[in-house]
Design a protein around this motif. Structure first.
Motif, short mmCIF file in Angstrom:
data_model
loop_
_atom_site.label_atom_id
_atom_site.label_comp_id
_atom_site.label_asym_id
_atom_site.label_seq_id
_atom_site.Cartn_x
_atom_site.Cartn_y
_atom_site.Cartn_z
N ALA A 1 -3.17 5.38 -15.26
CA ALA A 1 -2.31 4.73 -14.27
C ALA A 1 -3.13 3.71 -13.49
O ALA A 1 -4.17 4.05 -12.94
CB ALA A 1 -1.73 5.76 -13.32
N HIS A 2 -2.69 2.49 -13.50
CA HIS A 2 -3.43 1.40 -12.86
C HIS A 2 -2.57 0.71 -11.81
O HIS A 2 -1.37 0.94 -11.75
CB HIS A 2 -3.84 0.35 -13.90
N TYR A 3 -3.22 -0.11 -11.02
CA TYR A 3 -2.49 -0.98 -10.09
C TYR A 3 -2.87 -2.41 -10.45
O TYR A 3 -3.96 -2.87 -10.14
CB TYR A 3 -2.87 -0.65 -8.64
N MET B 1 2.51 -10.45 -8.84
CA MET B 1 2.79 -9.26 -8.04
C MET B 1 2.05 -8.07 -8.65
O MET B 1 1.90 -7.96 -9.86
CB MET B 1 4.29 -8.95 -7.95
N SER B 2 1.54 -7.21 -7.78
CA SER B 2 0.83 -6.03 -8.26
C SER B 2 1.70 -4.80 -8.08
O SER B 2 2.32 -4.62 -7.02
CB SER B 2 -0.48 -5.83 -7.50
N GLU B 3 1.73 -3.96 -9.09
CA GLU B 3 2.47 -2.70 -9.05
C GLU B 3 1.76 -1.70 -9.95
O GLU B 3 0.84 -2.05 -10.69
CB GLU B 3 3.92 -2.89 -9.52
N LYS B 4 2.25 -0.49 -9.89
CA LYS B 4 1.69 0.54 -10.76
C LYS B 4 2.02 0.23 -12.22
O LYS B 4 3.16 -0.11 -12.55
CB LYS B 4 2.31 1.89 -10.38
N GLY C 1 -1.78 -0.37 -1.78
CA GLY C 1 -0.76 -0.30 -2.83
C GLY C 1 -1.12 0.70 -3.91
O GLY C 1 -0.28 1.48 -4.38
N ARG C 2 -2.37 0.66 -4.29
CA ARG C 2 -2.81 1.59 -5.34
C ARG C 2 -2.72 3.04 -4.85
O ARG C 2 -2.28 3.93 -5.58
CB ARG C 2 -4.25 1.25 -5.73
N SER D 1 1.06 4.03 -4.73
CA SER D 1 1.79 4.12 -5.99
C SER D 1 1.10 5.02 -7.01
O SER D 1 1.73 5.88 -7.61
CB SER D 1 2.02 2.74 -6.58
N VAL D 2 -0.20 4.85 -7.18
CA VAL D 2 -0.88 5.62 -8.22
C VAL D 2 -1.20 7.03 -7.73
O VAL D 2 -1.07 8.00 -8.49
CB VAL D 2 -2.17 4.90 -8.69
N ALA E 1 5.01 0.64 -4.75
CA ALA E 1 4.33 -0.32 -3.88
C ALA E 1 4.19 -1.64 -4.62
O ALA E 1 3.64 -1.69 -5.72
CB ALA E 1 2.97 0.21 -3.47
N THR E 2 4.71 -2.69 -4.02
CA THR E 2 4.67 -4.01 -4.63
C THR E 2 3.90 -4.95 -3.72
O THR E 2 4.23 -5.11 -2.55
CB THR E 2 6.10 -4.55 -4.85
#
Lengths: 385, 197
Positions: A12-14, A184-187, B24-25, B28-29, B35-36
């Motif tokens: 799982a990354h961001y 945009m960053s997300e999981k 965010g990480r 979400s993780v 989280a955006t």
């Protein structure tokens, strides 16, 4: 075939969409990238150029986009999964050699992280105005395959599908991201290599003596012989026969180009892919893609609270277009609403396929941002009247 | 649908984008939320007022940009001037109190921390943003301290984990010392969260 574990960063990354796209390409088995980095796509090649040395890939920063696309075509001839990455201005410069790769039938992926245009436009801001260019930006008759992700997770997942489709149909596939998804960053969850399905190059089993490079199979796709494997043949952007030699005649053009188009057109039902929700009994159906699909879902929720029966089709594969489906749906609903970050491109296709049976209402945004959901709500309410 | 909008601003080089990335990480993780993040691109990311935004939600984030932040984290006075007016009327202000001298508003709970000084006392100014993340976590309780800790640990350059975790703990401790025990101000507990949608 399973993915090569070397390219798969399971976990799982961001990530931003660009990084996710780069990781997806490596998971898909991409081992050659040539490009001329351009905002907002730069992070894709940043990621790849850092990781390629560790997994046996080659990244070349080329002198320009013409050369980038030519290098990708050449690399594809060696059987290596190849990709280039760009944005609007570079996409325009690549068109000539995208045509060459289409004519030579070379599997590859062209990533376009769309920004506002025309010309240099809005380098750091979103657009979706290259969707029609993705279809027919190069000259001559051809059909293309294009996908559009709505999130970093999909940038990862779908670029793998893009590579697979490129292999199945032996054609360049356009990966139409947009700046918003790219930045945009997300999981992002990367599965295990054995959970990733990879389509390998369909190499010929014929001997060099009996092999002809452009004899189509039942899907209209020719078998592939890699450069360096001892198969000696000619290939060209000129209209060619099954041996790959130029033949300047209407008859050869008919065979060559009709097959080039038909291999996509006749297989379109197998290639089209979309998500459909609540279109049964709907009065209004939204057609969405990319980042706009997410924003539109807010509008749908609001419109439903106001009592409008609204469904949605989200295009995952944009080209080929789900023509049959839209034709059928048009007979059952009042109107389509098409929000897109351009002045009406997919809306034209929706209107054509509606064939007068349902109205088409474009909600245009000229780029530099995403729609205000209220603008889409207003269009839905108008369309439902 | 809960939706908490956060803007982090400072001058380029303070680690504004990394701070947003870690939050965010973590959410979400490691925290089970959505989280955006979006960030500023351009020359401002190299010295001028730089900013990154984070939308934290229990459900998928559909609209990727912030409208009016519920939480504004300010690490430079330039950033404060640029973004102070967009903070929600009842939003939470978190600021670097040696560098930013805000005009406090009654309805906006505000929490200051000398994060640069704290970072300096740990030996490296560069971890100022991590001190701020710890403080942010304690103030807002938007995600567990453990998730944030994991976010920091996983995101900083290898070999610097220990220093960065110290910085993170220092941010938490500052809140506990200054605001927690005195009970002059309770944790905001993401007070503004959930009101935007």
């Amino acid at each position: 075939m399973e993915a090569d574990p070397a390219g798969v960063l399971t976990g799982a990354h961001y990530f931003d969409g660009d990084f996710a796209c780069g990781e997806g390409a490596m998971a898909a088995g991409c081992r050659f990238v040539a490009g001329y980095p351009i905002t907002p796509s730069t992070e894709v090649v940043e990621r790849i150029s850092r990781r390629f040395p560790l997994i046996g890939g080659t990244f070349i920063q080329m002198e320009d986009e013409l050369a980038s696309m030519a290098a990708v075509a050449g690399a594809s001839w060696t059987g290596t999964k190849s990709m280039t990455v760009t944005s609007g201005p570079g996409f325009s410069l690549m068109m000539e050699n995208i045509g060459l790769a289409t004519m030579m039938e070379l599997p590859c992926v062209v990533v376009n992280v769309q920004r506002g245009g025309p010309s240099t436009g809005l380098p750091t801001m979103v657009g979706q105005a290259d969707i029609m260019q993705a279809r027919w930006g190069s000259h001559g008759d051809y059909e293309t395959i294009a996908l559009s992700p709505q999130s970093p997770q999909e940038a990862f997942d779908l670029v793998i599908d893009a590579f697979n489709l490129a292999e199945i149909y032996r054609t360049p596939v356009m990966f139409m991201m947009d700046e918003c998804v790219g930045h945009m960053s997300e999981k992002v969850v990367i599965p295990k290599p054995e959970e990733i399905e990879i389509v390998p190059r369909k190499l010929t089993t014929k001997s060099p003596e009996e092999f002809l490079p452009y004899v189509p199979d039942e899907n209209l796709v020719p078998e592939f012989a890699r450069a360096g494997d001892g198969y000696k043949f000619h290939t060209t952007g000129l209209t060619h026969d099954e041996r790959g030699y130029p033949v300047m005649s209407a008859e050869c053009q008919e065979l060559n180009v009709r097959r080039l188009v038909d291999k996509i057109r006749r297989n379109a039902e197998k290639i089209v892919r979309f998500e459909e929700e609540a279109t049964d009994g709907a009065d209004v159906v939204l057609i969405t893609y990319g980042i706009t699909a997410r924003v539109a879902r807010m509008a749908i929720d609001i419109a439903r609270k106001k009592g409008v029966k609204v469904g949605v089709i989200r295009l995952i594969v944009v080209w080929p277009f789900p023509e049959k489906h839209i034709r059928e749906l048009a007979k059952k609903i009042k109107a389509f609403v098409v929000p897109e970050i351009n002045y009406g491109q997919i809306a034209l296709e929706v209107e054509r396929c509606s064939a007068g049976n349902a109205a088409t209402r474009l909600v245009s945004h000229m780029g530099g941002g995403v729609h205000n959901p209220q603008d889409i709500v207003d269009a839905i309410l108008e369309a439902a009247k | 649908m809960s939706r908490t909008e956060v803007r982090i601003t400072g001058f380029g080089g303070q680690g504004v984008v990394l701070a947003a990335y870690i939050i965010g990480r973590a959410c979400s993780v490691f925290g089970g939320k959505h989280a955006t993040m979006t960030q500023s691109f351009g020359p401002e990311a190299r010295g001028a007022a730089c900013s990154a935004t984070q939308i934290i939600s229990d459900t998928e984030v559909l609209y990727p940009y912030i409208v009016r932040p519920d939480i504004l984290i300010v690490m430079s006075s330039d950033g404060y001037d640029t973004y102070r007016d967009e903070l929600k009327d009842d939003g939470i202000l978190i600021y670097e109190k040696d560098l930013v001298h805000p005009i406090l508003k009654k309805r906006q709970p505000s929490f200051g921390i000398p994060s640069t000084r704290i970072a300096e006392s740990l030996g490296r100014t560069i971890v100022q943003n991590i001190v701020m993340i710890g403080f942010f976590g304690a103030v807002t309780q938007i995600v567990s301290r453990e998730a944030l800790r994991k976010g920091v640990e996983a995101s900083v350059p290898p070999g610097t984990e220990e220093l960065n975790l110290k910085a993170f703990e220092a941010g938490l401790a500052y809140f506990d010392d200054e605001y927690g025990k005195k009970k002059t101000k309770k944790p905001a507990k993401a007070a503004a969260a959930g009101k935007s949608d």
